[in-house]
Design an enzyme around this catalytic site. Structure first.
Site, short mmCIF file in Angstrom:
data_model
loop_
_atom_site.label_atom_id
_atom_site.label_comp_id
_atom_site.label_asym_id
_atom_site.label_seq_id
_atom_site.Cartn_x
_atom_site.Cartn_y
_atom_site.Cartn_z
N TYR A 126 2.52 0.20 15.12
CA TYR A 126 1.67 0.10 13.95
C TYR A 126 2.04 1.15 12.90
O TYR A 126 2.02 2.33 13.15
CB TYR A 126 0.20 0.27 14.34
CG TYR A 126 -0.70 0.28 13.13
CD1 TYR A 126 -0.73 -0.84 12.29
CD2 TYR A 126 -1.47 1.37 12.81
CE1 TYR A 126 -1.54 -0.85 11.17
CE2 TYR A 126 -2.28 1.37 11.69
CZ TYR A 126 -2.31 0.26 10.87
OH TYR A 126 -3.10 0.26 9.76
N ASP A 142 0.89 -1.17 0.00
CA ASP A 142 0.00 0.00 0.00
C ASP A 142 0.92 1.21 0.00
O ASP A 142 1.62 1.46 0.97
CB ASP A 142 -0.86 -0.04 1.27
CG ASP A 142 -1.70 1.22 1.46
OD1 ASP A 142 -1.52 2.19 0.70
OD2 ASP A 142 -2.53 1.22 2.40
N LYS A 159 -0.73 -1.86 7.14
CA LYS A 159 -1.54 -3.06 7.27
C LYS A 159 -0.79 -4.25 6.70
O LYS A 159 0.17 -4.11 5.96
CB LYS A 159 -2.83 -2.86 6.48
CG LYS A 159 -3.63 -1.69 6.94
CD LYS A 159 -4.49 -2.03 8.12
CE LYS A 159 -5.39 -3.20 7.77
NZ LYS A 159 -5.77 -3.92 8.98
#
Ligand code: F6R
Ligand code: MG
Ligand code: MG
Length: 365
Positions: A227, A13, A230
């Site tokens: 984080y 991404d 994804k």
């Protein structure tokens, strides 16, 4: 021995259009331009599911080849430039390193690669998902390769009857183990039933020892220690003649099982099989979805794709997935729609706890 072909699917991404829902056509165009005519490749196909670009490539350089990985990396870097120009959302989000260093593993993009001698006829399916995690393949792969209620070939095809070997990864301790099915099924399920940690990485035919399936098992959030992006996964499955028939490989997706990764990577939701046209998760940034592209390989050429979930036979499961999505959404911020505290990719818990620390009264005193 005949010559071997490698099928590499590398995804990242590098910017969403709009938000995290899709990929702008100019990014896909840039990826095609970059791969086109490259002497390393026999063929390629560029696809996207949600905000992830998938580079599907065939070549003879083998798995983990530095030049192929570099090509994918450079392609994502150039797509990122376009994404920045168009101010796409999260431009470059999956490129964790500043520069390429020999192998794309651990740098952010997801990878699934298999090397094999192309059969007389070689049907393969590339599954690509968005808003979920690599363990999302555990249930469908188990059904395809070990469940006779899904795959009748395990019972009545002499070429499948001996079963398959499953290589399972522990993504936390970074270990692997091989289970032989059917005899190890009960032991294996203890692990793969926990898809947030244990992932089916590879499946092998037990007689020929040939590769049957491979998935991407990167966990970006773990790699980065916090984080960042994804882990939306991909998976390649070889079909027919000793492997699951195309229909047996698709059949597990008639059940929209619950997977982790919806909204903010912090919710469970049903995995919905969709066509490429419908691969734009919008409702509450989802629900999680999966596309299946079928190819016939011809001397490494990717003949296809067939957009395999673009079939009214999957309308019912889509309807069911939407019904489940409605049901789950009504739980709002409550578990098990929302993931347990230690699995969420976003949390305000430490700040809120700190703020309220004086208001908590210790009842043990
Ligand atoms: C991303 C995803 C999205 C985002 C959400 C918030 O793949 O699952 O649901 O997590 O849109 O995004 P940020 O934090 O970038 O505003
Ligand atoms: Mg994104
Ligand atoms: Mg994504």
């Amino acid at each position: 021995m005949g010559k071997k072909i490698t099928l590499s699917v590398i995804k990242a991404d590098v910017g969403g259009n709009v938000g995290h829902s899709g990929v702008h056509p100019e990014l896909l165009e840039k990826a095609r331009e970059k791969l086109s005519g490259n002497p390393l490749l026999i063929d390629f196909y560029v696809a996207h599911v949600g905000d992830d670009i998938n580079l599907i490539m065939t070549h003879e350089a083998g798995r983990n080849n530095g030049e192929i990985h570099q090509l994918a990396w450079d392609t994502f870097v150039e797509c990122t430039e376009v994404a920045k120009k168009l101010k796409q959302y999260g431009a470059g989000q999956d490129l964790l390193a500043d520069a390429f260093s020999g192998n794309i593993k651990g740098l952010g993009p997801g990878i699934a690669e298999m090397e094999f001698e192309e059969r007389q006829s070689e049907p393969v399916i590339v599954f690509m998902a968005d808003k979920t995690e690599p363990g999302a393949w555990n249930l469908p792969l188990y059904k395809m390769f070990a469940d006779p209620f899904n795959t009748i070939g395990l019972v009545i095809d002499p070429k499948m009857h001996k079963g398959f070997d499953f290589e399972v990864r522990d993504t936390i301790e970074n270990k692997k183990i091989v289970f032989s099915t059917p005899e190890d099924i009960y032991d294996m399920l203890v692990f793969i039933g926990a898809p947030g940690r244990f992932c089916i990485k590879r499946i092998f035919h037990r007689e020929t020892k040939d590769i049957a399936a491979v998935s991407s098992t990167q966990r970006l959030n773990l790699m980065a220690g916090r984080y960042i992006g994804k882990d939306d996964p991909v998976c390649i499955v070889r079909c027919q003649s000793g492997y699951p028939a195309v229909g047996e490989a698709l059949e597990p997706f008639t059940y929209p099982h619950l997977v982790a990764g919806w909204m903010r990577g912090s919710h469970h939701g049903p995995l919905m099989p969709v066509s490429m046209k419908e691969a734009r998760p919008t409702r509450f940034d989802g629900p999680p979805r999966v596309v299946a592209l079928g190819f016939q390989l011809a001397e490494g050429k990717l003949v296809g794709p067939q957009d395999l979930f673009d079939d009214p036979a999957f309308d019912q499961v889509r309807k069911e997935a939407n019904r489940i999505a409605n049901y789950m959404r009504r739980m709002g911020p409550f578990e098990p729609h929302r993931l347990p505290l230690d699995e969420m990719e976003y949390t305000t818990m430490p700040q809120v706890r700190e703020k309220l620390k004086d208001r908590f009264i210790d009842l043990r005193k």
